[in-house]
Design a protein around this motif. Structure first.
Motif, PDB file in Angstrom:
ATOM      1  N   GLY A 121     -23.583 -63.207 -23.154  1.00  0.00           N
ATOM      2  CA  GLY A 121     -22.368 -63.021 -22.368  1.00  0.00           C
ATOM      3  C   GLY A 121     -22.639 -63.151 -20.882  1.00  0.00           C
ATOM      4  O   GLY A 121     -21.900 -63.822 -20.152  1.00  0.00           O
ATOM      5  N   ARG A 122     -23.719 -62.529 -20.422  1.00  0.00           N
ATOM      6  CA  ARG A 122     -24.080 -62.574 -18.998  1.00  0.00           C
ATOM      7  C   ARG A 122     -24.397 -63.991 -18.539  1.00  0.00           C
ATOM      8  O   ARG A 122     -23.879 -64.451 -17.525  1.00  0.00           O
ATOM      9  CB  ARG A 122     -25.279 -61.666 -18.718  1.00  0.00           C
ATOM     10  N   VAL A 123     -25.221 -64.729 -19.300  1.00  0.00           N
ATOM     11  CA  VAL A 123     -25.587 -66.082 -18.856  1.00  0.00           C
ATOM     12  C   VAL A 123     -24.385 -67.021 -18.916  1.00  0.00           C
ATOM     13  O   VAL A 123     -24.279 -67.937 -18.097  1.00  0.00           O
ATOM     14  CB  VAL A 123     -26.810 -66.670 -19.603  1.00  0.00           C
ATOM     15  N   CYS A 124     -23.459 -66.803 -19.848  1.00  0.00           N
ATOM     16  CA  CYS A 124     -22.241 -67.619 -19.890  1.00  0.00           C
ATOM     17  C   CYS A 124     -21.379 -67.373 -18.658  1.00  0.00           C
ATOM     18  O   CYS A 124     -20.812 -68.309 -18.095  1.00  0.00           O
ATOM     19  CB  CYS A 124     -21.454 -67.346 -21.167  1.00  0.00           C
ATOM     20  N   VAL A 125     -21.286 -66.112 -18.215  1.00  0.00           N
ATOM     21  CA  VAL A 125     -20.545 -65.791 -16.993  1.00  0.00           C
ATOM     22  C   VAL A 125     -21.227 -66.448 -15.797  1.00  0.00           C
ATOM     23  O   VAL A 125     -20.576 -67.102 -14.978  1.00  0.00           O
ATOM     24  CB  VAL A 125     -20.449 -64.262 -16.771  1.00  0.00           C
ATOM     25  N   GLU A 126     -22.535 -66.286 -15.696  1.00  0.00           N
ATOM     26  CA  GLU A 126     -23.269 -66.833 -14.560  1.00  0.00           C
ATOM     27  C   GLU A 126     -23.186 -68.353 -14.491  1.00  0.00           C
ATOM     28  O   GLU A 126     -23.187 -68.931 -13.407  1.00  0.00           O
ATOM     29  CB  GLU A 126     -24.723 -66.370 -14.597  1.00  0.00           C
ATOM     30  N   ALA A 127     -23.092 -69.008 -15.633  1.00  0.00           N
ATOM     31  CA  ALA A 127     -23.000 -70.472 -15.675  1.00  0.00           C
ATOM     32  C   ALA A 127     -21.554 -70.961 -15.512  1.00  0.00           C
ATOM     33  O   ALA A 127     -21.307 -72.167 -15.482  1.00  0.00           O
ATOM     34  CB  ALA A 127     -23.577 -70.989 -16.990  1.00  0.00           C
ATOM     35  N   GLY A 128     -20.590 -70.027 -15.412  1.00  0.00           N
ATOM     36  CA  GLY A 128     -19.197 -70.407 -15.252  1.00  0.00           C
ATOM     37  C   GLY A 128     -18.563 -70.965 -16.521  1.00  0.00           C
ATOM     38  O   GLY A 128     -17.581 -71.691 -16.461  1.00  0.00           O
ATOM     39  N   LEU A 129     -19.119 -70.608 -17.681  1.00  0.00           N
ATOM     40  CA  LEU A 129     -18.647 -71.152 -18.958  1.00  0.00           C
ATOM     41  C   LEU A 129     -17.692 -70.232 -19.714  1.00  0.00           C
ATOM     42  O   LEU A 129     -16.964 -70.687 -20.597  1.00  0.00           O
ATOM     43  CB  LEU A 129     -19.851 -71.460 -19.862  1.00  0.00           C
ATOM     44  N   LEU A 130     -17.712 -68.961 -19.401  1.00  0.00           N
ATOM     45  CA  LEU A 130     -16.937 -67.992 -20.177  1.00  0.00           C
ATOM     46  C   LEU A 130     -15.463 -68.045 -19.789  1.00  0.00           C
ATOM     47  O   LEU A 130     -15.119 -68.025 -18.608  1.00  0.00           O
ATOM     48  CB  LEU A 130     -17.491 -66.586 -19.946  1.00  0.00           C
ATOM     49  N   ASP A 131     -14.592 -68.127 -20.796  1.00  0.00           N
ATOM     50  CA  ASP A 131     -13.153 -68.187 -20.560  1.00  0.00           C
ATOM     51  C   ASP A 131     -12.487 -66.819 -20.656  1.00  0.00           C
ATOM     52  O   ASP A 131     -11.584 -66.512 -19.874  1.00  0.00           O
ATOM     53  CB  ASP A 131     -12.491 -69.124 -21.580  1.00  0.00           C
ATOM     54  N   GLU A 132     -12.915 -66.003 -21.630  1.00  0.00           N
ATOM     55  CA  GLU A 132     -12.279 -64.708 -21.842  1.00  0.00           C
ATOM     56  C   GLU A 132     -13.297 -63.663 -22.296  1.00  0.00           C
ATOM     57  O   GLU A 132     -14.365 -64.001 -22.812  1.00  0.00           O
ATOM     58  CB  GLU A 132     -11.164 -64.810 -22.900  1.00  0.00           C
ATOM     59  N   VAL A 133     -12.888 -62.406 -22.116  1.00  0.00           N
ATOM     60  CA  VAL A 133     -13.669 -61.251 -22.567  1.00  0.00           C
ATOM     61  C   VAL A 133     -12.727 -60.340 -23.342  1.00  0.00           C
ATOM     62  O   VAL A 133     -11.626 -60.049 -22.861  1.00  0.00           O
ATOM     63  CB  VAL A 133     -14.264 -60.458 -21.381  1.00  0.00           C
ATOM     64  N   GLU A 134     -13.128 -59.930 -24.540  1.00  0.00           N
ATOM     65  CA  GLU A 134     -12.342 -58.956 -25.302  1.00  0.00           C
ATOM     66  C   GLU A 134     -13.226 -57.766 -25.630  1.00  0.00           C
ATOM     67  O   GLU A 134     -14.339 -57.923 -26.144  1.00  0.00           O
ATOM     68  CB  GLU A 134     -11.794 -59.553 -26.598  1.00  0.00           C
ATOM     69  N   VAL A 135     -12.705 -56.587 -25.318  1.00  0.00           N
ATOM     70  CA  VAL A 135     -13.460 -55.357 -25.531  1.00  0.00           C
ATOM     71  C   VAL A 135     -12.607 -54.388 -26.339  1.00  0.00           C
ATOM     72  O   VAL A 135     -11.441 -54.176 -26.024  1.00  0.00           O
ATOM     73  CB  VAL A 135     -13.838 -54.698 -24.178  1.00  0.00           C
ATOM     74  N   LEU A 136     -13.206 -53.834 -27.374  1.00  0.00           N
ATOM     75  CA  LEU A 136     -12.564 -52.792 -28.152  1.00  0.00           C
ATOM     76  C   LEU A 136     -13.256 -51.487 -27.781  1.00  0.00           C
ATOM     77  O   LEU A 136     -14.427 -51.280 -28.110  1.00  0.00           O
ATOM     78  CB  LEU A 136     -12.702 -53.077 -29.649  1.00  0.00           C
ATOM     79  N   VAL A 137     -12.566 -50.637 -27.056  1.00  0.00           N
ATOM     80  CA  VAL A 137     -13.148 -49.392 -26.557  1.00  0.00           C
ATOM     81  C   VAL A 137     -13.105 -48.344 -27.665  1.00  0.00           C
ATOM     82  O   VAL A 137     -12.046 -48.053 -28.220  1.00  0.00           O
ATOM     83  CB  VAL A 137     -12.392 -48.890 -25.312  1.00  0.00           C
ATOM     84  N   MET A 138     -14.275 -47.812 -27.981  1.00  0.00           N
ATOM     85  CA  MET A 138     -14.417 -46.823 -29.047  1.00  0.00           C
ATOM     86  C   MET A 138     -14.467 -45.406 -28.469  1.00  0.00           C
ATOM     87  O   MET A 138     -14.999 -45.204 -27.380  1.00  0.00           O
ATOM     88  CB  MET A 138     -15.690 -47.085 -29.851  1.00  0.00           C
ATOM     89  N   PRO A 139     -13.944 -44.427 -29.197  1.00  0.00           N
ATOM     90  CA  PRO A 139     -13.875 -43.054 -28.698  1.00  0.00           C
ATOM     91  C   PRO A 139     -15.201 -42.305 -28.844  1.00  0.00           C
ATOM     92  O   PRO A 139     -15.339 -41.373 -29.638  1.00  0.00           O
ATOM     93  CB  PRO A 139     -12.780 -42.432 -29.571  1.00  0.00           C
ATOM     94  N   VAL A 140     -16.184 -42.754 -28.070  1.00  0.00           N
ATOM     95  CA  VAL A 140     -17.498 -42.126 -28.099  1.00  0.00           C
ATOM     96  C   VAL A 140     -18.176 -42.374 -26.750  1.00  0.00           C
ATOM     97  O   VAL A 140     -17.933 -43.398 -26.102  1.00  0.00           O
ATOM     98  CB  VAL A 140     -18.362 -42.688 -29.275  1.00  0.00           C
ATOM     99  N   LEU A 141     -19.013 -41.433 -26.331  1.00  0.00           N
ATOM    100  CA  LEU A 141     -19.842 -41.586 -25.135  1.00  0.00           C
ATOM    101  C   LEU A 141     -21.288 -41.674 -25.604  1.00  0.00           C
ATOM    102  O   LEU A 141     -21.799 -40.712 -26.173  1.00  0.00           O
ATOM    103  CB  LEU A 141     -19.657 -40.395 -24.189  1.00  0.00           C
ATOM    104  N   LEU A 142     -21.931 -42.826 -25.404  1.00  0.00           N
ATOM    105  CA  LEU A 142     -23.308 -42.993 -25.873  1.00  0.00           C
ATOM    106  C   LEU A 142     -24.339 -42.461 -24.879  1.00  0.00           C
ATOM    107  O   LEU A 142     -25.415 -42.055 -25.276  1.00  0.00           O
ATOM    108  CB  LEU A 142     -23.597 -44.467 -26.167  1.00  0.00           C
ATOM    109  N   GLY A 143     -24.036 -42.528 -23.601  1.00  0.00           N
ATOM    110  CA  GLY A 143     -24.955 -41.995 -22.602  1.00  0.00           C
ATOM    111  C   GLY A 143     -26.110 -42.903 -22.240  1.00  0.00           C
ATOM    112  O   GLY A 143     -26.847 -42.617 -21.302  1.00  0.00           O
ATOM    113  N   GLY A 144     -26.302 -43.991 -22.949  1.00  0.00           N
ATOM    114  CA  GLY A 144     -27.383 -44.921 -22.639  1.00  0.00           C
ATOM    115  C   GLY A 144     -27.400 -46.054 -23.641  1.00  0.00           C
ATOM    116  O   GLY A 144     -26.752 -45.979 -24.686  1.00  0.00           O
ATOM    117  N   GLY A 145     -28.143 -47.103 -23.307  1.00  0.00           N
ATOM    118  CA  GLY A 145     -28.252 -48.242 -24.212  1.00  0.00           C
ATOM    119  C   GLY A 145     -28.041 -49.557 -23.506  1.00  0.00           C
ATOM    120  O   GLY A 145     -28.420 -49.719 -22.350  1.00  0.00           O
ATOM    121  N   VAL A 146     -27.408 -50.484 -24.193  1.00  0.00           N
ATOM    122  CA  VAL A 146     -27.161 -51.830 -23.675  1.00  0.00           C
ATOM    123  C   VAL A 146     -25.738 -51.876 -23.127  1.00  0.00           C
ATOM    124  O   VAL A 146     -24.783 -51.639 -23.863  1.00  0.00           O
ATOM    125  CB  VAL A 146     -27.331 -52.891 -24.792  1.00  0.00           C
ATOM    126  N   ARG A 147     -25.615 -52.176 -21.850  1.00  0.00           N
ATOM    127  CA  ARG A 147     -24.302 -52.237 -21.209  1.00  0.00           C
ATOM    128  C   ARG A 147     -23.560 -53.518 -21.597  1.00  0.00           C
ATOM    129  O   ARG A 147     -24.177 -54.527 -21.905  1.00  0.00           O
ATOM    130  CB  ARG A 147     -24.436 -52.197 -19.699  1.00  0.00           C
TER     131      ARG A 147
END
Length: 174
Positions: A121-147
């Motif tokens: 996702g990051r390299v697609c944004v940096e290369a100007g290739l990404l058209d859309e982003v969809e996020v499903l927000v879950m009801p949990v706080l993980l406190g750490g991990g992969v952003r």
């Protein structure tokens, strides 16, 4: 040609995987969140190697090892710097972003290429290739991990195009 869409389930504090890439946190929520609409528009997946080989939120269920927990079947393109493993049916391994995007777009035809994995996702944004982003927000706080996105640099402007419950879809503005 279809669009490139980065999609992810994300904790309220911004993580798509727990520490060490753990996806077990998502299991209690997979029944609540339907990805059927998203799966219906997807023609191919563009996936990072860690995501392809990583932890499975559907582990121990009939959906284990299947995209969208078995709700989708089709061609997958995996970006990797490591040597490709033995042939995997329906999976193409590519070593460059350009080659991977071209292969995924060709496989998807007019349908959407679903980008999976924070690094891809990051390299697609940096290369100007990404058209859309969809996020499903879950009801949990993980406190750490992969952003969802971990990148320095200028802000990436987005425009909300759809919201259904806690599912948010944005267009990437160029």
């Amino acid at each position: 040609m279809g669009k490139l869409l980065y999609s992810a389930a994300m904790s309220l504090d911004g993580f798509i995987a727990g520490p060490g890439g753990d996806m077990g946190w998502l299991a209690p929520y997979t029944g609540e969140a339907s990805a059927d609409e998203l799966a219906a528009e997807v023609g191919a997946l563009l996936v990072g190697r860690r995501t392809f080989s990583g932890d499975d939120p559907y582990r121990g269920t009939e959906g284990e090892g299947k995209a969208f927990g078995g709700g989708w079947d089709g061609p997958q393109v995996v970006l990797t710097r490591r040597p490709a493993p033995a042939a995997v049916p329906g999976v193409t391994f590519c070593s460059s972003l350009e080659e991977g995007v071209a292969a995924a777009r060709a496989a998807a035809g007019e349908k959407t290429v679903n980008v999976l994995g924070a690094s891809v996702g990051r390299v697609c944004v940096e290369a100007g290739l990404l058209d859309e982003v969809e996020v499903l927000v879950m009801p949990v706080l993980l406190g750490g991990g992969v952003r969802l996105f971990e990148r320095p640099g200028p802000p990436v402007r987005l425009e909300l195009v759809a919201q259904q419950g806690t599912s948010l879809r944005y267009r990437v503005l160029r």
